[in-house]
Design an enzyme around this catalytic site. Structure first.
Site, PDB file in Angstrom:
ATOM      1  N   LYS A  22      -9.214   4.389  16.759  1.00 42.17           N
ATOM      2  CA  LYS A  22      -8.179   3.206  16.556  1.00 42.17           C
ATOM      3  C   LYS A  22      -6.826   3.613  16.294  1.00 42.17           C
ATOM      4  O   LYS A  22      -5.604   3.001  16.854  1.00 42.17           O
ATOM      5  CB  LYS A  22      -8.612   2.401  15.316  1.00 42.17           C
ATOM      6  N   ASN A  23      -6.656   4.684  15.237  1.00 41.22           N
ATOM      7  CA  ASN A  23      -5.279   5.282  14.927  1.00 41.22           C
ATOM      8  C   ASN A  23      -4.519   6.176  16.013  1.00 41.22           C
ATOM      9  O   ASN A  23      -3.582   6.327  15.947  1.00 41.22           O
ATOM     10  CB  ASN A  23      -5.423   5.943  13.730  1.00 41.22           C
ATOM     11  N   CYS A 116      -0.282  -4.025   1.073  1.00 38.74           N
ATOM     12  CA  CYS A 116      -1.582  -4.133   1.624  1.00 38.74           C
ATOM     13  C   CYS A 116      -2.761  -3.653   0.255  1.00 38.74           C
ATOM     14  O   CYS A 116      -2.046  -3.074  -0.625  1.00 38.74           O
ATOM     15  CB  CYS A 116      -2.094  -3.780   2.716  1.00 38.74           C
ATOM     16  N   ARG A 121       3.134   0.367   0.955  1.00 33.88           N
ATOM     17  CA  ARG A 121       3.290   0.650   2.378  1.00 33.88           C
ATOM     18  C   ARG A 121       4.748   0.621   2.609  1.00 33.88           C
ATOM     19  O   ARG A 121       5.411  -0.141   3.731  1.00 33.88           O
ATOM     20  CB  ARG A 121       2.397  -0.139   3.290  1.00 33.88           C
ATOM     21  N   ASP A 124      10.603   3.399   4.704  1.00 33.47           N
ATOM     22  CA  ASP A 124      11.955   4.137   4.384  1.00 33.47           C
ATOM     23  C   ASP A 124      11.927   5.105   5.303  1.00 33.47           C
ATOM     24  O   ASP A 124      12.899   5.628   5.836  1.00 33.47           O
ATOM     25  CB  ASP A 124      12.161   4.232   2.789  1.00 33.47           C
ATOM     26  N   ILE A 327      -2.503  10.428  -1.217  1.00 31.54           N
ATOM     27  CA  ILE A 327      -1.771   9.853  -0.248  1.00 31.54           C
ATOM     28  C   ILE A 327      -1.179   8.460  -0.585  1.00 31.54           C
ATOM     29  O   ILE A 327      -0.086   8.044  -0.090  1.00 31.54           O
ATOM     30  CB  ILE A 327      -2.429   9.821   1.119  1.00 31.54           C
ATOM     31  N   ARG A 397     -12.152  -4.402  11.293  1.00 22.75           N
ATOM     32  CA  ARG A 397     -10.656  -3.914  11.898  1.00 22.75           C
ATOM     33  C   ARG A 397     -10.917  -2.408  12.470  1.00 22.75           C
ATOM     34  O   ARG A 397     -10.417  -1.951  13.222  1.00 22.75           O
ATOM     35  CB  ARG A 397      -9.831  -4.004  10.685  1.00 22.75           C
TER      36      ARG A 397
HETATM   37  C1  EPZ Z   1      -1.644   5.889   8.994  1.00 26.96           C
HETATM   38  O1  EPZ Z   1      -1.083   5.172   8.276  1.00 26.96           O
HETATM   39  C2  EPZ Z   1      -3.004   5.580   9.407  1.00 26.96           C
HETATM   40  N1  EPZ Z   1      -3.013   4.108  10.094  1.00 26.96           N
HETATM   41  C3  EPZ Z   1      -4.019   5.104   7.893  1.00 26.96           C
HETATM   42  O2  EPZ Z   1      -5.287   4.725   8.490  1.00 26.96           O
HETATM   43  C4  EPZ Z   1      -4.147   6.596   7.545  1.00 26.96           C
HETATM   44  O3  EPZ Z   1      -4.580   6.356   6.016  1.00 26.96           O
HETATM   45  C5  EPZ Z   1      -2.507   6.999   7.146  1.00 26.96           C
HETATM   46  O4  EPZ Z   1      -2.098   6.857   8.443  1.00 26.96           O
HETATM   47  C6  EPZ Z   1      -2.568   8.377   6.440  1.00 26.96           C
HETATM   48  O5  EPZ Z   1      -3.357   9.371   7.288  1.00 26.96           O
HETATM   49  C7  EPZ Z   1      -2.640   3.855  11.308  1.00 26.96           C
HETATM   50  O6  EPZ Z   1      -2.560   5.294  12.058  1.00 26.96           O
HETATM   51  C8  EPZ Z   1      -2.681   2.938  12.150  1.00 26.96           C
HETATM   52  P1  EPZ Z   1       1.795   7.294   6.341  1.00 26.96           P
HETATM   53  P2  EPZ Z   1       0.504   5.381   7.937  1.00 26.96           P
HETATM   54  O7  EPZ Z   1       3.019   6.601   6.688  1.00 26.96           O
HETATM   55  O8  EPZ Z   1       1.258   5.598   9.199  1.00 26.96           O
HETATM   56  C9  EPZ Z   1       4.116   6.581   2.274  1.00 26.96           C
HETATM   57  C10 EPZ Z   1      -6.811   3.361   8.107  1.00 26.96           C
HETATM   58  O9  EPZ Z   1      -7.839   3.179   7.420  1.00 26.96           O
HETATM   59  N2  EPZ Z   1       5.344   6.270   3.233  1.00 26.96           N
HETATM   60  O10 EPZ Z   1       1.317   8.526   6.675  1.00 26.96           O
HETATM   61  O11 EPZ Z   1       0.950   3.920   7.310  1.00 26.96           O
HETATM   62  C11 EPZ Z   1       2.844   5.563   2.298  1.00 26.96           C
HETATM   63  O12 EPZ Z   1       3.347   4.808   1.417  1.00 26.96           O
HETATM   64  C12 EPZ Z   1      -5.523   3.242   7.935  1.00 26.96           C
HETATM   65  O13 EPZ Z   1      -7.071   3.367   9.735  1.00 26.96           O
HETATM   66  C13 EPZ Z   1       6.430   6.154   2.498  1.00 26.96           C
HETATM   67  O14 EPZ Z   1       6.657   6.210   1.388  1.00 26.96           O
HETATM   68  O15 EPZ Z   1       0.665   6.168   6.716  1.00 26.96           O
HETATM   69  C14 EPZ Z   1       1.736   6.431   2.204  1.00 26.96           C
HETATM   70  O16 EPZ Z   1       1.651   6.360   0.593  1.00 26.96           O
HETATM   71  C15 EPZ Z   1      -5.405   3.073   6.399  1.00 26.96           C
HETATM   72  N3  EPZ Z   1       7.354   5.704   3.448  1.00 26.96           N
HETATM   73  C16 EPZ Z   1       1.906   7.825   2.385  1.00 26.96           C
HETATM   74  O17 EPZ Z   1       3.139   7.821   2.814  1.00 26.96           O
HETATM   75  C17 EPZ Z   1       7.074   5.582   4.762  1.00 26.96           C
HETATM   76  O18 EPZ Z   1       8.221   5.176   5.233  1.00 26.96           O
HETATM   77  C18 EPZ Z   1       1.138   7.911   3.709  1.00 26.96           C
HETATM   78  O19 EPZ Z   1       1.688   7.046   4.762  1.00 26.96           O
HETATM   79  C19 EPZ Z   1       5.836   5.887   5.259  1.00 26.96           C
HETATM   80  C20 EPZ Z   1       4.889   6.136   4.520  1.00 26.96           C
END
Ligand code: EPZ
Length: 418
Positions: A22-23, A116, A121, A124, A327, A397
């Site tokens: 999916k990801n 969520c 999420r 920035d 994370i 999902r």
């Molecule tokens: C991706 O989400 C995955 N989703 C998530 O899988 C996965 O948990 C996550 O990566 C971490 O591996 C998809 O690929 C669709 P991040 P993403 O940006 O891109 C913070 C699932 O179960 N952050 O690496 O949203 C954020 O709040 C889902 O399939 C900022 O602060 O993850 C989080 O605490 C859940 N500012 C951390 O970084 C930003 O601009 C990791 O987020 C972006 C992120």
């Protein structure tokens, strides 16, 4: 709404073939926006998120043909640039359309992806990176509005945190920006490699190093390509954990086991008996596993998307365990529900303390985020008696009709409306 009725002390036999990730599929579907040429994708999983992404792309005028687990996406007639709240709020990955729209059309207006269950999420890091390439952003009525004066120009961008989504957004935008881009401290998840692989097939010039550095030479345009989505490492890991929890001989096939090294090395350390081959993992019955202390981390560390699942397993292990979630700020929603099933887990800030040797008993529980929901399924399979898991739309999902995929391998799992 749907709920699952699961009979505990389940049997599990045979093997399962893992479908596309999916990801990985979500960003690669979005990358079709970067070109007028058709993008043909194979091995897509049948999931609500994939259907939602197709709906979102169609709302921009994309022409999408779907046949079995194949999709053909053609974005030669993109109309509105307005992603509506209703689709975006359901799927965080919608924010990935920002980079491609800005790179190809110089403008985009997208509803901010609300928070969520697992956290606020923010975006920035996405916006800072795209700004470095030359985009400007304003905010109005819950929308982020992006614009590019002339065209995006390649830059050296260092991410403050290896955000998966931000890396994907910047990577896609940079692929058709003018000049060279270097992304430092980029996410190293295998899904990034799969996206770069698909973009390079479309004519991009991307070089993903294995130290968190990605080098991109912007090209004028991308061409048509065909790509098979890589296997889903999180679904694979979920089934490996299920087989270890049930202590059954089982095989998880059509995977890239090197993407699961953090999980397999942990399970072996806890005492599991695994035979790890390149494209499959065989689980054999073993003595009771021992508890352990772990923390989640960006790839190649232990994935946060397997945190809820390994927590369910730790409840059955010999001795206590600990998980530090690094994370997401609120990814322990499964704890009170696992405790209803007889686990004994306490949370102090970002650490969960899990007592081992629990005898789980069937109960009514509530699904929350996608991976929390599947950890309840795993626990219910091992519990004594029957469990009911409500609000399984979360599960749909990320897991294809789990009552069939898992149900056909021994467990008794029924879905009913309520
Ligand atoms: C991706 O989400 C995955 N989703 C998530 O899988 C996965 O948990 C996550 O990566 C971490 O591996 C998809 O690929 C669709 P991040 P993403 O940006 O891109 C913070 C699932 O179960 N952050 O690496 O949203 C954020 O709040 C889902 O399939 C900022 O602060 O993850 C989080 O605490 C859940 N500012 C951390 O970084 C930003 O601009 C990791 O987020 C972006 C992120």
């Amino acid at each position: 709404m749907d709920r699952l009725i699961i009979k505990g002390k389940a049997d599990l036999k045979g093997s399962i073939k893992i479908k596309g990730s999916k990801n990985s599929a979500l960003p690669i579907m979005v990358s079709a926006l970067l070109t007028r040429s058709p993008l043909k994708l194979k091995n897509l999983p049948k999931l609500d998120d994939i259907d939602n992404m197709s709906k979102l792309l169609r709302s921009y005028g994309a022409n999408i043909k779907s046949k079995q687990d194949n999709l053909e996406i053609k974005c030669n007639n993109i109309t509105n640039r307005d992603a509506d709240y209703d689709i975006v709020r359901k799927m965080r990955a919608s924010i990935l359309i920002l980079g491609p729209l800005l790179a190809r059309f110089g403008k985009a207006r997208i509803s901010l992806p609300g928070g969520c269950a697992i956290g606020t999420r923010p975006i920035d890091i996405h916006l800072e990176g795209l700004k470095k390439l030359g985009a400007n952003f304003s905010f109005e009525n819950g929308y982020v509005v992006g614009a590019v004066e002339d065209e995006l120009i390649g830059k050296h961008i260092t991410l403050p945190f290896p955000s998966v989504g931000a890396t994907e957004n910047i990577l896609m935008a940079a692929s058709i920006a003018k000049g060279k881009t270097i992304i430092e401290n980029a996410a190293r998840e295998p899904e990034i490699n799969d996206l770069a692989f698909a973009l390079n097939k479309m004519g991009a010039k991307i070089n993903v190093k294995n130290n968190g550095i990605i080098k991109i030479d912007g090209v004028n345009s991308l061409t048509q390509a065909t790509h098979k989505i890589m296997s889903d490492r999180i679904v694979a890991g979920t089934f490996v954990i299920a087989a270890v929890m049930l202590n059954k001989k089982f095989e998880v096939k059509e995977i890239i086991s090197s993407n699961l090294e953090a999980l397999t090395s942990l399970l072996i350390k806890m005492g599991a008996k695994l035979k790890v081959k390149k494209t499959s993992i065989q689980i054999m019955p073993s003595k009771k596993l021992n508890g352990i202390k772990i923390q989640t981390a960006p790839y190649p560390g232990f994935p946060t998307d397997l945190q809820a699942q390994i927590m369910a397993l730790m409840s059955l292990a010999n001795g206590n365990s600990q998980i530090k979630e690094n994370i997401f700020e609120n990814r322990f929603m499964h704890v009170p529900e696992l405790n209803r099933l007889g686990a004994n887990i306490k949370v102090k800030k970002d650490i969960a303390f899990i007592s081992g040797n629990r005898h789980l008993k069937g109960a009514q529980v509530m699904a929350s985020d996608l991976r929390a929901s599947v950890s309840l399924v795993l626990a219910a399979l091992c519990a004594e008696g029957e469990s009911v898991i409500n609000r399984v739309y979360h599960l749909d999902r990320g897991y294809e009709k789990i009552e069939h995929t898992l149900g056909s391998l021994g467990p008794s799992i029924k879905r009913e409306k309520y």
